[in-house]
Design a protein around this motif. Structure first.
Motif, PDB file in Angstrom:
ATOM      1  N   ASP A 126     108.337  88.359  55.664  1.00 20.67           N
ATOM      2  CA  ASP A 126     108.883  89.503  54.952  1.00 20.67           C
ATOM      3  C   ASP A 126     107.756  90.284  54.277  1.00 20.67           C
ATOM      4  O   ASP A 126     106.566  90.006  54.490  1.00 20.67           O
ATOM      5  CB  ASP A 126     109.950  89.061  53.947  1.00 20.67           C
ATOM      6  N   LEU A 166     109.818  83.506  57.212  1.00 19.85           N
ATOM      7  CA  LEU A 166     111.233  83.537  57.530  1.00 19.85           C
ATOM      8  C   LEU A 166     111.408  83.219  59.004  1.00 19.85           C
ATOM      9  O   LEU A 166     110.440  83.217  59.774  1.00 19.85           O
ATOM     10  CB  LEU A 166     111.835  84.916  57.239  1.00 19.85           C
ATOM     11  N   THR A 222     118.773  85.777  58.995  1.00 16.61           N
ATOM     12  CA  THR A 222     117.470  85.320  58.532  1.00 16.61           C
ATOM     13  C   THR A 222     117.633  83.996  57.806  1.00 16.61           C
ATOM     14  O   THR A 222     118.622  83.783  57.100  1.00 16.61           O
ATOM     15  CB  THR A 222     116.816  86.342  57.579  1.00 16.61           C
ATOM     16  N   GLN A 257     115.445  81.122  55.403  1.00 13.72           N
ATOM     17  CA  GLN A 257     114.257  80.781  54.616  1.00 13.72           C
ATOM     18  C   GLN A 257     114.477  79.402  54.027  1.00 13.72           C
ATOM     19  O   GLN A 257     115.484  79.145  53.371  1.00 13.72           O
ATOM     20  CB  GLN A 257     114.004  81.778  53.491  1.00 13.72           C
ATOM     21  N   THR A 263     119.642  83.289  54.486  1.00 15.74           N
ATOM     22  CA  THR A 263     119.489  84.237  53.380  1.00 15.74           C
ATOM     23  C   THR A 263     120.196  85.557  53.625  1.00 15.74           C
ATOM     24  O   THR A 263     120.689  86.169  52.677  1.00 15.74           O
ATOM     25  CB  THR A 263     117.995  84.496  53.117  1.00 15.74           C
ATOM     26  N   SER A 275     107.062  79.445  52.807  1.00 15.59           N
ATOM     27  CA  SER A 275     108.313  80.006  52.331  1.00 15.59           C
ATOM     28  C   SER A 275     108.244  80.244  50.837  1.00 15.59           C
ATOM     29  O   SER A 275     107.513  79.598  50.106  1.00 15.59           O
ATOM     30  CB  SER A 275     109.473  79.069  52.656  1.00 15.59           C
TER      31      SER A 275
END
Length: 531
Positions: A218, A224, A235, A237, A242, A439
């Protein structure tokens, strides 16, 4: 004696969903991808071929789907040997509606493979039930005289197969089906067909059903994983899902260099979110996958479905033409949906259907015994607590832990035929852990909101690409300077007779002495210093 091009035959290997099964195929240089897929499906007695595809890896290690309308040889020209993998390309929202048993069986094999390689996230209880159903399908009813000891250990069912999970699988295999005398929610007494149906029913309701995760980052540099299926773009994470961008919210999809960009159209405002891919080819692959999934599950007709996207400052972008039937066309053909009023639609679209005119929702009807929801399931979207032991999974524990196994799921795990890149070595314990080192530690990652998106006039309209002044100016500027450089070399470095009179003009003599000669000497010195 030389052979003509039509006499040359190329050989390739196609690996089926069971790694131990392969097909040796031949094709001519003039054959397109559709021929090879139809040949493989014919060998498997598959008639519902639209859900399947052939995947290959190029010389750079990038995965691709074999394009049906392009020459096979042109797509795999650098591959030696030529290897393909037969896979489910479009996971149907409701596999139980498929007409043929053999098609449902291939879907089962794909989901079984996804479970083994960590692409199918689930809780420990769901993992145990799915594992027990596989045991029931392959071994039949529990027999204490045959199934002795820890017989589940001998079978590879899960990516993280611990003693606790194996014990629960054996317990479910011994218990009768609920509703039978003494039944307690096990699988004993199920027929093979019933067990396959139950396996598929559970698997296709999971968040990661049909998801082949792609690693992206991101705007903050957080790792991600992007998943694309019939419901939209998701998506992940760490151990959480998320975001979920439904196809009804997606206005346009494009890419620029390494940036995969999704234009969203919400009732209150528009957003643009971007994801950075590892490299340009990977970004284009993500874009192609997203376009194909969106068109397959949203367009009422595939006629004239053509999409364009830009690739960067010095590139002219990418043209992608969708080939094959859409899901709605398949369901109409099979009598599961009422045919559309073609005359009415033809008058509204002027004879050529645009992708922006279709309802961006899956068209598969739901039946009474099966429910599909595109909303996040709380057991899969909630963050996990840190596990205190290796085998202390509770109901919220993911099958393969957090993002560690999403990373593994980005590539197929190979054993007999090296088709795709081997995933990185990961931990082996079946437990909830902290997320991947890249992450974010935040509870909810926000994606990169780049800028409010303008009104593009439709998501994927097959209209010509808009004119770009910058893209027209840069190549023209470069070509003009190259032309001037070639002309200078021709004038000052050659003895061509027709140019002798021109070379003696005072203006050109001054140009050579004051500009060309000093620049030439400077470049010579730099080249000598460099080498």
């Amino acid at each position: 004696m030389f052979k003509s091009r039509g006499d040359i035959v190329y050989k390739c290997t196609v690996r089926l969903l069971e790694d131990t099964e392969i097909l040796e195929c031949e094709f001519h240089p003039s054959y397109k991808g559709k021929f090879l897929l139809e040949h493989v499906c014919q060998q498997l007695n598959l008639t519902e071929t639209d859900y399947f595809g052939l995947r290959y890896v190029d010389a750079g290690g990038q995965r691709h789907w074999l394009h049906m309308a392009k020459l096979i040889l042109k797509q795999v020209k650098d591959a030696s040997p030529i290897l393909f993998s037969f896979r489910v390309k479009f996971y149907p929202p409701n596999p139980l509606l498929l007409k043929e048993d053999v098609t449902r069986f291939q879907i089962y094999l794909q989901l079984k493979r996804d479970l083994l390689h960590g692409r199918l996230y689930c809780t420990s209880n769901e993992a145990a039930m799915l594992g027990a159903l596989i045991i029931q399908i392959e071994l039949g009813d529990y027999d204490p005289n045959i199934h002795v000891g820890n017989y589940v250990t001998e079978m590879r069912l899960l990516l993280r197969q611990t003693d606790t999970i194996e014990a629960r699988i054996q317990e479910l295999h011994r218990e009768p089906v609920e509703g039978t005398p003494g039944g307690s929610g096990g699988v004993k007494g199920m027929s093979t067909q019933e067990a396959e149906r139950q396996f598929v029913k559970i698997a296709c309701q999971l968040d990661t059903y049909g998801v082949d995760p792609h690693p992206v980052k991101d705007h903050r540099g957080n790792q991600l994983y992007l998943g694309i299926n019939h419901s939209g773009i998701l998506t992940f994470q760490g151990s959480r899902k998320t975001h979920h961008f439904k196809w009804s919210e997606v206005q346009k999809i494009n890419f620029e260099g390494r940036m995969f960009i999704v234009h969203l159209n919400y009732p209150e405002k528009k957003h643009t979110v971007g994801f950075k891919c590892p490299n340009g080819p990977a970004c284009r692959h993500v874009w192609c996958c997203a376009i194909e999934q969106m068109l397959f599950f949203t367009l009422p007709s595939s006629s004239d479905a053509c999409v364009y996207s830009g690739g960067g400052l010095f590139s002219w972008g990418t043209k992608f033409k969708y080939v094959g039937r859409t899901e709605r066309e398949i369901l109409e053909r099979d009598g599961l949906l009422a045919p559309r009023d073609s005359q009415k639609e033809g008058s509204s679209t002027g004879g050529k259907r645009k992708a922006s005119s279709v309802p961006a929702t899956p068209s598969t009807p739901m039946t009474g015994d099966f429910g599909y929801s595109s909303l996040p399931r709380s057991t899969h979207s909630a963050p996990l607590e840190e596990s205190g032991g290796d085998d202390t999974c509770n109901g919220a524990c993911l099958l393969s832990g957090p993002a560690v196994d999403i990373a593994l799921a980005c590539t197929d795990h190979l054993r007999t035929v090296q088709e795709e890149a081997k995933p990185p070595a990961l931990g082996t314990e079946y437990s909830a852990r902290d997320s991947f080192e890249h992450s974010s530690s935040e509870s909810g990652a926000t994606l990169a909101t780049l800028a409010p998106a303008p009104d593009w006039g439709g998501a994927l309209a097959p209209a010509p690409r808009p004119f770009s002044l910058l893209r027209a100016f840069v190549p023209s500027f470069v070509l003009a300077w190259l032309g001037l450089a070639l002309l200078a070399l021709l004038l000052f470095e050659t003895d061509w007779a027709p140019l002798q009179t021109l070379k003696r003009k005072p203006e050109l003599l001054a140009l050579r002495r004051h500009y060309y000669a000093p620049l030439k000497d400077y470049l010579k010195r730099k080249l000598v210093e460099l080498f």
